[in-house]
Design an enzyme around this catalytic site. Structure first.
Site, mmCIF file in Angstrom:
data_model
loop_
_atom_site.group_PDB
_atom_site.id
_atom_site.type_symbol
_atom_site.label_atom_id
_atom_site.label_comp_id
_atom_site.label_asym_id
_atom_site.label_seq_id
_atom_site.Cartn_x
_atom_site.Cartn_y
_atom_site.Cartn_z
ATOM 1 N N CYS A 19 1.024 -1.210 -0.182
ATOM 2 C CA CYS A 19 -0.218 -0.023 0.026
ATOM 3 C C CYS A 19 0.947 1.451 -0.065
ATOM 4 O O CYS A 19 2.229 1.172 0.299
ATOM 5 C CB CYS A 19 -1.086 -0.207 1.234
ATOM 6 S SG CYS A 19 0.239 0.204 2.692
ATOM 7 N N HIS A 48 5.887 -7.014 7.691
ATOM 8 C CA HIS A 48 5.842 -8.077 7.761
ATOM 9 C C HIS A 48 6.150 -9.162 6.687
ATOM 10 O O HIS A 48 5.352 -9.642 6.265
ATOM 11 C CB HIS A 48 4.323 -8.583 8.288
ATOM 12 C CG HIS A 48 4.024 -7.959 9.721
ATOM 13 N ND1 HIS A 48 4.543 -8.127 10.868
ATOM 14 C CD2 HIS A 48 3.008 -7.149 9.888
ATOM 15 C CE1 HIS A 48 4.251 -7.538 11.657
ATOM 16 N NE2 HIS A 48 3.079 -7.023 11.322
ATOM 17 N N HIS A 83 3.144 1.722 10.963
ATOM 18 C CA HIS A 83 2.099 1.585 11.888
ATOM 19 C C HIS A 83 2.357 2.606 13.100
ATOM 20 O O HIS A 83 1.259 2.753 13.454
ATOM 21 C CB HIS A 83 2.516 0.333 12.686
ATOM 22 C CG HIS A 83 2.241 -1.104 12.029
ATOM 23 N ND1 HIS A 83 1.183 -1.515 11.258
ATOM 24 C CD2 HIS A 83 3.104 -2.274 12.077
ATOM 25 C CE1 HIS A 83 1.558 -2.502 10.763
ATOM 26 N NE2 HIS A 83 2.648 -3.154 11.237
ATOM 27 N N CYS A 105 2.838 6.023 8.798
ATOM 28 C CA CYS A 105 2.039 6.582 7.541
ATOM 29 C C CYS A 105 0.880 7.781 7.983
ATOM 30 O O CYS A 105 0.451 7.741 9.119
ATOM 31 C CB CYS A 105 1.015 5.209 7.365
ATOM 32 S SG CYS A 105 -0.216 5.704 5.834
ATOM 33 N N HIS A 133 -2.059 -5.176 18.516
ATOM 34 C CA HIS A 133 -1.642 -4.821 17.079
ATOM 35 C C HIS A 133 -0.658 -3.511 17.653
ATOM 36 O O HIS A 133 -1.115 -2.376 18.209
ATOM 37 C CB HIS A 133 -2.495 -4.420 16.188
ATOM 38 C CG HIS A 133 -1.862 -4.413 14.913
ATOM 39 N ND1 HIS A 133 -1.284 -3.039 14.360
ATOM 40 C CD2 HIS A 133 -1.714 -5.159 13.699
ATOM 41 C CE1 HIS A 133 -1.033 -3.223 13.170
ATOM 42 N NE2 HIS A 133 -1.188 -4.665 12.697
ATOM 43 N N GLU A 135 0.129 -0.649 15.795
ATOM 44 C CA GLU A 135 -0.692 0.429 15.460
ATOM 45 C C GLU A 135 -1.814 0.975 16.503
ATOM 46 O O GLU A 135 -1.854 1.841 16.913
ATOM 47 C CB GLU A 135 -1.352 0.192 14.115
ATOM 48 C CG GLU A 135 -2.102 1.713 13.815
ATOM 49 C CD GLU A 135 -3.334 1.297 12.645
ATOM 50 O OE1 GLU A 135 -2.830 0.600 11.728
ATOM 51 O OE2 GLU A 135 -4.291 1.898 12.602
ATOM 52 N N THR A 173 -6.431 1.002 11.250
ATOM 53 C CA THR A 173 -6.695 1.481 9.733
ATOM 54 C C THR A 173 -7.161 0.219 9.021
ATOM 55 O O THR A 173 -7.533 0.474 7.964
ATOM 56 C CB THR A 173 -5.181 2.003 9.170
ATOM 57 O OG1 THR A 173 -4.123 1.100 9.595
ATOM 58 C CG2 THR A 173 -5.004 3.434 9.650
ATOM 59 N N SER A 229 0.993 -10.987 9.314
ATOM 60 C CA SER A 229 0.213 -9.772 9.012
ATOM 61 C C SER A 229 -1.197 -9.720 9.195
ATOM 62 O O SER A 229 -1.903 -10.600 8.455
ATOM 63 C CB SER A 229 0.612 -9.576 7.332
ATOM 64 O OG SER A 229 -0.371 -8.872 6.810
ATOM 65 N N SER A 273 1.845 -5.746 2.910
ATOM 66 C CA SER A 273 3.037 -5.905 2.949
ATOM 67 C C SER A 273 3.952 -7.004 2.255
ATOM 68 O O SER A 273 5.117 -7.652 2.423
ATOM 69 C CB SER A 273 3.515 -6.331 4.499
ATOM 70 O OG SER A 273 3.025 -7.194 4.987
HETATM 71 FE FE1 F3S Z 1 -1.225 1.116 4.274
HETATM 72 FE FE2 F3S Z 1 -1.188 3.444 5.647
HETATM 73 FE FE3 F3S Z 1 -3.494 2.331 4.660
HETATM 74 S S1 F3S Z 1 0.372 1.746 6.188
HETATM 75 S S2 F3S Z 1 -2.924 0.127 4.850
HETATM 76 S S3 F3S Z 1 -1.808 3.326 3.291
HETATM 77 S S4 F3S Z 1 -2.786 3.186 6.727
#
Ligand code: F3S
Length: 290
Positions: A19, A48, A83, A105, A133, A135, A173, A229, A273
């Site tokens: 992502c 991961h 995360h 992110c 987790h 995050e 998320t 993951s 990932s």
């Molecule tokens: Fe990836 Fe960020 Fe979304 S790490 S899954 S773009 S919250």
């Protein structure tokens, strides 16, 4: 005699693989490699995926906190992965003389901002997600007001607020959106004053929706990703509900011929990932050998 060759149809999800946040964290790490003689570390594995972690190690980036690893020297760079982490973690690293490079992110950073600012305004926080987790632990660490976490229907049914203040709800998320809405509904029905921020990442939503759609069209579904993951596990759960012949694999080596004996179509998706080369290997293998 006419021999009919039936070609297997393979549908690979467009949303399979890295992502935006993971790609960004990886490119920050690659740019940071070799920039500090005191060492460059990631705070936990950057993603991961063992292969990616190994390749970063070859570039001189170690994982902080790996068993048997030596402690980083003062002045070393520590990269925070996508995360994110709690405020305490960053402050602690800085106190120990580390240079922190933040690859959290931006979507996760946004949740940190929401819980912090809403907390400062007096709201109680409810996080919907997996409390174990990283995050979610990070988000919790940015809360400045009473906070609780829930992830199952049973927990939502038993949940009671900790205060009589307005409740600000956020989500991990990568949480399953359908489940998030169900849990929010349960909490709403209790009649408390709640304010919901659907912070599920659109990349996750799109990946889950596409996976569900493909799984409903194929005989066999392959979900590729590391066992650790959580977003891959969720993809697997979603696909399995629609397509009973769904298999969770980490690499092409786990693909079994027997899965495809009566299949005319195969769907492929992968977690956030999973590197592209692993997805391609699976695609090529299925096309060539099944
Ligand atoms: Fe990836 Fe960020 Fe979304 S790490 S899954 S773009 S919250």
């Amino acid at each position: 005699m006419v021999t009919r060759v039936i070609l297997m149809e393979i549908i690979t999800a467009k949303t399979a693989g890295f992502c935006f946040g993971v790609r960004r964290a990886l490119s920050i790490a690659e740019e940071t490699a070799g920039t500090n003689d005191a060492g460059v570390y990631t705070y936990g594995p950057l993603i991961h995926n063992d292969e990616v972690v190994r390749s970063l190690k070859e570039k001189g980036i170690e994982v902080l906190g790996e068993p048997g690893d030596h402690a980083p020297a003062e002045g070393a760079t520590v990269i925070i992965r996508s995360h994110g982490v709690s405020r305490d973690v960053t402050e602690d690293l800085e106190r120990k003389g580390m240079r922190v490079t933040d690859a959290t992110c931006p979507f996760v950073l946004n949740i940190h901002k929401i819980v912090r600012s809403r907390g400062e305004e007096g709201c109680e926080i409810l996080i919907i997600g997996d409390p174990g987790h990283p995050e979610v632990r990070g988000i919790r660490g940015w809360c400045v007001s009473p906070v609780s976490i829930l992830q199952t229907e049973e927990e939502a049914l038993c949940w009671n607020p900790l205060t009589d203040k307005e409740i600000c709800v956020v989500s991990q998320t990568t949480f399953n959106e359908k489940k998030f809405c169900e849990l929010v509904e349960i909490v709403k029905k209790k009649g408390y004053h709640i304010n919901v921020f659907n912070t599920i990442c659109s990349a996750t939503k799109e990946r889950q929706e596409e996976a569900r759609k493909i799984a409903s069209q194929v005989d066999v579904m392959l979900v590729i990703g590391d066992r650790k993951s959580s977003n891959t596990q969720k993809l697997y759960d979603i696909c399995k509900k629609t397509c009973v012949n769904t298999y969770y694999i980490q690499t092409v080596r786990e693909v079994e011929y027997a899965w495809f004996l009566h299949a005319k179509s195969v769907g492929i998706t992968a977690g956030a990932s999973t590197p592209n080369n692993i997805i391609e290997e699976v695609q090529i293998h299925v096309r060539a050998h099944i």
